[in-house]
Design a protein around this motif. Structure first.
Motif, PDB file in Angstrom:
ATOM      1  N   THR A 177      -7.972  12.831 -10.624  1.00 25.54           N
ATOM      2  CA  THR A 177      -8.081  11.416 -11.001  1.00 25.54           C
ATOM      3  C   THR A 177      -9.696  10.947 -10.961  1.00 25.54           C
ATOM      4  O   THR A 177      -9.939   9.942 -10.903  1.00 25.54           O
ATOM      5  CB  THR A 177      -7.979  10.860  -8.943  1.00 25.54           C
ATOM      6  N   TYR A 178     -10.791  11.624 -10.914  1.00 28.30           N
ATOM      7  CA  TYR A 178     -12.267  11.284 -10.848  1.00 28.30           C
ATOM      8  C   TYR A 178     -12.136  11.211 -11.876  1.00 28.30           C
ATOM      9  O   TYR A 178     -12.342  11.466 -12.880  1.00 28.30           O
ATOM     10  CB  TYR A 178     -13.265  12.358  -9.909  1.00 28.30           C
ATOM     11  N   THR A 179     -13.755  10.202 -12.229  1.00 30.79           N
ATOM     12  CA  THR A 179     -14.352  10.571 -13.917  1.00 30.79           C
ATOM     13  C   THR A 179     -15.359  11.260 -13.383  1.00 30.79           C
ATOM     14  O   THR A 179     -16.339  10.975 -12.462  1.00 30.79           O
ATOM     15  CB  THR A 179     -15.692   8.850 -13.641  1.00 30.79           C
ATOM     16  N   MET A 180     -15.531  12.053 -13.789  1.00 27.88           N
ATOM     17  CA  MET A 180     -16.718  12.818 -13.511  1.00 27.88           C
ATOM     18  C   MET A 180     -17.199  12.411 -14.835  1.00 27.88           C
ATOM     19  O   MET A 180     -17.789  12.441 -16.400  1.00 27.88           O
ATOM     20  CB  MET A 180     -15.950  14.525 -13.998  1.00 27.88           C
ATOM     21  N   GLY A 181     -18.964  12.966 -14.180  1.00 35.10           N
ATOM     22  CA  GLY A 181     -20.365  12.448 -15.523  1.00 35.10           C
ATOM     23  C   GLY A 181     -20.855  13.198 -15.532  1.00 35.10           C
ATOM     24  O   GLY A 181     -21.640  14.373 -14.515  1.00 35.10           O
ATOM     25  N   TRP A 182     -21.876  13.503 -15.878  1.00 36.07           N
ATOM     26  CA  TRP A 182     -23.444  14.205 -16.504  1.00 36.07           C
ATOM     27  C   TRP A 182     -24.041  13.619 -16.721  1.00 36.07           C
ATOM     28  O   TRP A 182     -24.380  12.813 -17.384  1.00 36.07           O
ATOM     29  CB  TRP A 182     -23.368  15.431 -17.171  1.00 36.07           C
ATOM     30  N   PHE A 183     -25.203  13.776 -15.740  1.00 33.36           N
ATOM     31  CA  PHE A 183     -26.981  12.835 -16.411  1.00 33.36           C
ATOM     32  C   PHE A 183     -28.140  14.240 -16.186  1.00 33.36           C
ATOM     33  O   PHE A 183     -27.832  14.525 -16.094  1.00 33.36           O
ATOM     34  CB  PHE A 183     -27.152  12.361 -14.736  1.00 33.36           C
ATOM     35  N   ARG A 184     -29.272  13.599 -16.714  1.00 31.24           N
ATOM     36  CA  ARG A 184     -30.118  14.476 -16.289  1.00 31.24           C
ATOM     37  C   ARG A 184     -32.019  13.211 -16.576  1.00 31.24           C
ATOM     38  O   ARG A 184     -31.544  12.169 -16.232  1.00 31.24           O
ATOM     39  CB  ARG A 184     -30.711  14.964 -17.770  1.00 31.24           C
TER      40      ARG A 184
END
Length: 124
Positions: A31-38
């Motif tokens: 159910t999560y929104t998953m993100g990648w940041f840098r």
């Protein structure tokens, strides 16, 4: 509490590829929104890509066409496939989870949980 553990970073030549993984604890991962940041030295943390629970994906213009985000809910894992890497992709890459699933994907403050980061270094 959700724990996120990234892996897969390293040193790669320009034009090469890497795949990052982020393993999450907890039973509500799907159910999560998953993100990648840098975050590069001396720069602010920036959005790279995100994937919602319904598999909708979003990319920063700088990585569109080169990076691909995906998720495997059975393994509680999100992936970042990075192709055609450039020198400017060098940064610490962080995985993040938005437990509400519906906040703005672009803002670091919208995410509830963060991994420790994994270094990606692209050399010439």
């Amino acid at each position: 509490q959700v724990q996120l553990v990234e892996s897969g970073g390293g040193l790669v030549q320009a034009g090469g590829s890497l795949r990052l993984s982020c393993a999450a604890s907890g039973r509500a991962f799907s159910t999560y929104t998953m993100g990648w940041f840098r975050q590069a030295p001396g720069k602010e943390r920036e959005f790279v890509t995100a994937i919602r629970w319904n598999i909708n994906t979003y990319y920063a213009d700088s990585v569109k066409g080169r990076f691909t985000i995906s998720r495997d809910n059975a393994k509680n894992t999100v992936y970042l496939q990075m192709n055609s890497l450039k020198l400017e992709d060098t940064a610490v890459y962080y995985c993040a989870a938005d437990a509400s699933g519906d906040r703005s994907i672009f803002t670091p403050a919208a995410y509830d949980y963060w991994g420790q980061g994994t270094q990606v270094t692209v050399s010439s």
